[in-house]
Scaffold this motif. Sequence first.
Motif, mmCIF file in Angstrom:
data_model
loop_
_atom_site.group_PDB
_atom_site.id
_atom_site.type_symbol
_atom_site.label_atom_id
_atom_site.label_comp_id
_atom_site.label_asym_id
_atom_site.label_seq_id
_atom_site.Cartn_x
_atom_site.Cartn_y
_atom_site.Cartn_z
ATOM 1 N N ILE A 172 62.830 -68.710 95.365
ATOM 2 C CA ILE A 172 61.632 -67.378 95.587
ATOM 3 C C ILE A 172 60.455 -67.885 95.224
ATOM 4 O O ILE A 172 60.091 -68.396 94.257
ATOM 5 N N THR A 173 59.552 -67.428 96.069
ATOM 6 C CA THR A 173 58.096 -67.937 95.634
ATOM 7 C C THR A 173 57.255 -66.443 95.479
ATOM 8 O O THR A 173 57.967 -65.137 95.423
ATOM 9 N N GLY A 174 55.810 -66.419 95.355
ATOM 10 C CA GLY A 174 55.074 -65.283 94.631
ATOM 11 C C GLY A 174 55.130 -64.451 96.117
ATOM 12 O O GLY A 174 54.307 -64.584 96.869
ATOM 13 N N VAL A 224 69.588 -70.240 92.221
ATOM 14 C CA VAL A 224 68.054 -69.602 92.446
ATOM 15 C C VAL A 224 67.172 -70.497 91.848
ATOM 16 O O VAL A 224 67.408 -70.994 90.712
ATOM 17 N N VAL A 225 66.196 -70.857 92.487
ATOM 18 C CA VAL A 225 64.881 -71.609 91.902
ATOM 19 C C VAL A 225 63.504 -70.567 92.237
ATOM 20 O O VAL A 225 63.342 -70.127 93.202
ATOM 21 N N MET A 226 62.925 -70.632 91.228
ATOM 22 C CA MET A 226 61.800 -69.433 91.127
ATOM 23 C C MET A 226 60.543 -70.225 90.811
ATOM 24 O O MET A 226 60.586 -71.255 90.214
ATOM 25 N N THR A 227 59.584 -70.038 91.579
ATOM 26 C CA THR A 227 58.400 -70.672 91.343
ATOM 27 C C THR A 227 57.573 -69.671 90.123
ATOM 28 O O THR A 227 57.865 -68.419 90.043
ATOM 29 N N ALA A 228 56.439 -70.156 89.628
ATOM 30 C CA ALA A 228 55.600 -69.341 88.629
ATOM 31 C C ALA A 228 55.418 -68.229 89.209
ATOM 32 O O ALA A 228 55.474 -67.091 88.725
ATOM 33 N N GLY A 229 54.818 -68.190 90.634
ATOM 34 C CA GLY A 229 54.452 -66.963 91.408
ATOM 35 C C GLY A 229 55.520 -65.963 91.296
ATOM 36 O O GLY A 229 55.165 -64.887 91.207
ATOM 37 N N ALA A 230 56.662 -66.384 91.373
ATOM 38 C CA ALA A 230 57.833 -65.559 91.873
ATOM 39 C C ALA A 230 57.934 -64.908 90.381
ATOM 40 O O ALA A 230 58.295 -63.660 90.414
ATOM 41 N N ILE A 236 58.988 -60.809 89.289
ATOM 42 C CA ILE A 236 60.319 -60.622 88.826
ATOM 43 C C ILE A 236 60.885 -61.372 87.887
ATOM 44 O O ILE A 236 60.894 -62.558 87.772
ATOM 45 N N GLN A 237 61.991 -60.895 87.149
ATOM 46 C CA GLN A 237 62.452 -61.507 85.763
ATOM 47 C C GLN A 237 63.658 -62.636 86.391
ATOM 48 O O GLN A 237 64.343 -62.102 87.306
ATOM 49 N N PRO A 238 63.714 -63.873 86.013
ATOM 50 C CA PRO A 238 64.611 -64.651 86.513
ATOM 51 C C PRO A 238 66.000 -63.950 85.936
ATOM 52 O O PRO A 238 67.012 -64.278 86.582
ATOM 53 N N ILE A 297 64.320 -70.189 101.786
ATOM 54 C CA ILE A 297 63.069 -69.780 100.693
ATOM 55 C C ILE A 297 62.573 -68.370 101.095
ATOM 56 O O ILE A 297 62.188 -68.039 102.243
ATOM 57 N N ALA A 298 63.003 -67.435 100.253
ATOM 58 C CA ALA A 298 62.793 -66.184 100.741
ATOM 59 C C ALA A 298 62.354 -65.453 99.448
ATOM 60 O O ALA A 298 63.113 -65.011 98.582
ATOM 61 N N PRO A 299 61.189 -64.798 99.132
ATOM 62 C CA PRO A 299 60.010 -64.750 100.282
ATOM 63 C C PRO A 299 59.394 -66.172 100.331
ATOM 64 O O PRO A 299 59.411 -66.678 99.272
ATOM 65 N N THR A 300 58.751 -66.521 101.364
ATOM 66 C CA THR A 300 58.087 -67.960 101.313
ATOM 67 C C THR A 300 56.404 -67.390 101.481
ATOM 68 O O THR A 300 56.181 -66.694 102.236
ATOM 69 N N SER A 301 55.562 -67.735 100.383
ATOM 70 C CA SER A 301 54.172 -67.324 100.379
ATOM 71 C C SER A 301 53.515 -68.369 101.345
ATOM 72 O O SER A 301 53.930 -69.495 101.653
ATOM 73 N N ALA A 302 52.254 -67.919 101.684
ATOM 74 C CA ALA A 302 51.188 -68.599 102.536
ATOM 75 C C ALA A 302 51.214 -70.082 101.694
ATOM 76 O O ALA A 302 51.017 -71.061 102.470
#
Length: 413
Positions: free
Chosen positions: A7-9, A32-38, A42-44, A82-87
């Motif tokens: 999950i990205t921002g 699930v793997v989240m980036t800082a942006g994600a 939204i909360q992990p 990877i959903a969403p995938t940011s630019a």
Amino acid sequence: MKILLGITGGIAAYKSLELTRLFIKAGHQVQVVMTAGAKAFIQPLSFQALSGSPVRDSLFDCHQEAGMGHIELARWADQIVIAPTSAETLAKLRIGRADNLLTTLCLATDKPIMVVPAMNHLMWFNEATQENIQVLKQRGFEVLEPAVGEQACGEVGAGRMLEPVAIFEQVMQAQKQRLQWEQDVLQGGAFWQGKSVLITAGPTFEDIDPVRFIGNRSSGKMGFALAEAAQKMGAKVTLVAGPVQISSPPCVKRVDVRSADQMFHAVQEHYKDNDFFISAAAVADFKVVHKSIQKLKKQAKEDILSLSLVKNVDIIAWVAEQPKRPVVIGFAAETEHVLGYAKAKLKQKKLDAIIANEVGEGAKGFESDQNSVTLITKDSFFSFDEGSKKRLGFQLLNAIASLNLRSGCVESI
Ligand code: PMT
């Protein structure tokens, strides 16, 4: 299936809760793997509750590493989505950054990666983003193109993440196709391992003047499908492509050409280095005798413009008559008497095998993702039911492998 869901921002991250639920409900495991942006969106904990596993978000957290390190995590997954995938993440994937857990996993895995871009429509159409997408496609990433619609910023356009159920279905379809391909590859055995294959695909364009040309309806899909299948079955593939709009299969050497003459020169340059030559290109039989360097002006009084055409080299026939040549397999595109005409071409061009397919009104040969073909040799033939060109690519190569073809002769089994 073990799915690593990145999950990205992006505001679309909330939709991935539903995507997680769909995967779990269908019996799949989700990490699930989240980036800082994600995590800014939204909360992990929400994902942990749905997936049943603690969310991973740090590359250097020794507690998390104690369980399953990032390398093991990259190996654990059957599929990375990877959903969403940011630019930003698209750009990082393109240049191979490893500055967070997700991008590091993507660099450390040999499993399929599917990106589901979501961003403002101007960002999506930005040249940099589009170039990143093309590069990732050529490396074998699967890209689920965004939908068009209203965006969080209030603007309307392409860049809206697909709906969870659509993503879910495409992930399942991709897995089904991979399993099918794996079966096909197993069926083909090791025959294609290490073989070198030269394939031509697509149309040729014969220029009349700087503005006009004579072309045909070939999209390149059939030849590209064969190239992709051959590469996946372990062959070293050189693909000579006429003007087409489709991305190269990953790990294939592509040579782009325009005219039949250019295709001929490319084939002359490569045929000797190959064990097989498969000519799926729709090569123009004729070119204009005098190509105009200026745009032909319409003569007011004349209603008819006559063009003098001259025959192009029959490329496959030329290769077939070379003393030291690869196994030569052609295609026959016919609108009637398909098998009869194909057999005639097999003989007349002295080919080792020919693949007959119908073209024209109502037929599938040109442009379609589907096709139905018959592989013919001088004393055998294999008919294939209509199917996707991608699948037929594997099936044709398996059939060719079983024929024990050798240059200039056929020992059918
Ligand atoms: O590209 P797609 O949209 O997926 O469509 C696939 C296809 C219909 C183009 C493909 O399946 C196909 O049939 N390709 C061969 C088309 C063609 O030119 O067929 P033909 O019967 O005219 O030619 C017979 C063989 O001679 C072919 O292998 C062709 O590549 C080759 N040829 C023809 C003319 C020429 N000057 N040189 C050649 O090598």
